[in-house]
Write a protein that holds these residues in place. Structure first.
Motif, PDB file in Angstrom:
ATOM      1  N   SER A   1      37.136   0.179  10.891  1.00  0.00           N
ATOM      2  CA  SER A   1      35.840   0.321  10.238  1.00  0.00           C
ATOM      3  C   SER A   1      34.723  -0.041  11.222  1.00  0.00           C
ATOM      4  O   SER A   1      34.867  -0.921  12.055  1.00  0.00           O
ATOM      5  N   GLU A   2      33.631   0.652  11.061  1.00  0.00           N
ATOM      6  CA  GLU A   2      32.489   0.464  11.967  1.00  0.00           C
ATOM      7  C   GLU A   2      31.392  -0.298  11.234  1.00  0.00           C
ATOM      8  O   GLU A   2      31.051   0.029  10.105  1.00  0.00           O
ATOM      9  N   ARG A   3      30.831  -1.309  11.870  1.00  0.00           N
ATOM     10  CA  ARG A   3      29.745  -2.101  11.290  1.00  0.00           C
ATOM     11  C   ARG A   3      28.448  -1.785  12.036  1.00  0.00           C
ATOM     12  O   ARG A   3      28.429  -1.744  13.249  1.00  0.00           O
ATOM     13  N   ARG A   4      27.385  -1.571  11.249  1.00  0.00           N
ATOM     14  CA  ARG A   4      26.072  -1.312  11.843  1.00  0.00           C
ATOM     15  C   ARG A   4      25.023  -2.127  11.103  1.00  0.00           C
ATOM     16  O   ARG A   4      25.163  -2.405   9.926  1.00  0.00           O
ATOM     17  N   GLU A   5      23.973  -2.441  11.803  1.00  0.00           N
ATOM     18  CA  GLU A   5      22.849  -3.135  11.190  1.00  0.00           C
ATOM     19  C   GLU A   5      21.750  -2.107  10.940  1.00  0.00           C
ATOM     20  O   GLU A   5      21.381  -1.342  11.825  1.00  0.00           O
ATOM     21  N   ILE A   6      21.241  -2.079   9.706  1.00  0.00           N
ATOM     22  CA  ILE A   6      20.214  -1.113   9.342  1.00  0.00           C
ATOM     23  C   ILE A   6      18.991  -1.843   8.794  1.00  0.00           C
ATOM     24  O   ILE A   6      19.052  -3.019   8.453  1.00  0.00           O
ATOM     25  N   THR A   7      17.887  -1.119   8.696  1.00  0.00           N
ATOM     26  CA  THR A   7      16.655  -1.632   8.115  1.00  0.00           C
ATOM     27  C   THR A   7      16.465  -0.987   6.748  1.00  0.00           C
ATOM     28  O   THR A   7      16.550   0.231   6.616  1.00  0.00           O
ATOM     29  N   VAL A   8      16.201  -1.815   5.742  1.00  0.00           N
ATOM     30  CA  VAL A   8      16.021  -1.331   4.378  1.00  0.00           C
ATOM     31  C   VAL A   8      14.611  -1.686   3.930  1.00  0.00           C
ATOM     32  O   VAL A   8      14.182  -2.829   4.060  1.00  0.00           O
ATOM     33  N   ARG A   9      13.901  -0.682   3.401  1.00  0.00           N
ATOM     34  CA  ARG A   9      12.574  -0.941   2.859  1.00  0.00           C
ATOM     35  C   ARG A   9      12.285   0.049   1.744  1.00  0.00           C
ATOM     36  O   ARG A   9      12.886   1.109   1.677  1.00  0.00           O
TER      37      ARG A   9
END
Length: 104
Positions: A8-16
């Motif tokens: 599995s791949e983990r990514r950091e995203i921005t949520v707004r």
């Protein structure tokens, strides 16, 4: 035949929460139509112009101005949402069942 699952791949995203611009434009134009009707039919009538032509003139003027004010409000809210954005970590989950597309 055993199939290997990729890790599995983990990514950091921005949520707004960003506003949608079209509803703000439409609402601003509708408010402008209401103001145009109030000005055209609420003020004393002139002998030179009938209320319908006055309403048409103010309709174009106030509906355009209302749409512009709605867009400005949406831009202000969009800028505020950038300041309140949050970071989140997402992880991709592999499919539990492979796709079974029929191929010729």
């Amino acid at each position: 035949m055993a199939s290997e699952q990729p890790p599995s791949e983990r990514r950091e995203i921005t949520v707004r929460r960003a506003p949608k611009y079209v509803p703000f434009l439409v609402l601003g134009a509708l408010v402008g139509v209401g103001v145009a009707a109030a000005v055209a039919y609420g003020l004393p009538a002139s002998e030179n112009f009938d209320p319908g032509s006055v309403f048409g003139f103010f309709l174009v003027l106030f509906a355009g101005a209302g749409a512009v004010l709605g867009a400005v409000l949406a831009l202000i809210l969009d800028r505020r949402s950038v300041k309140r954005q949050q970071r989140a970590v997402v992880e991709s989950v592999p499919d539990s069942e492979p796709d079974t597309d029929s191929q010729p």
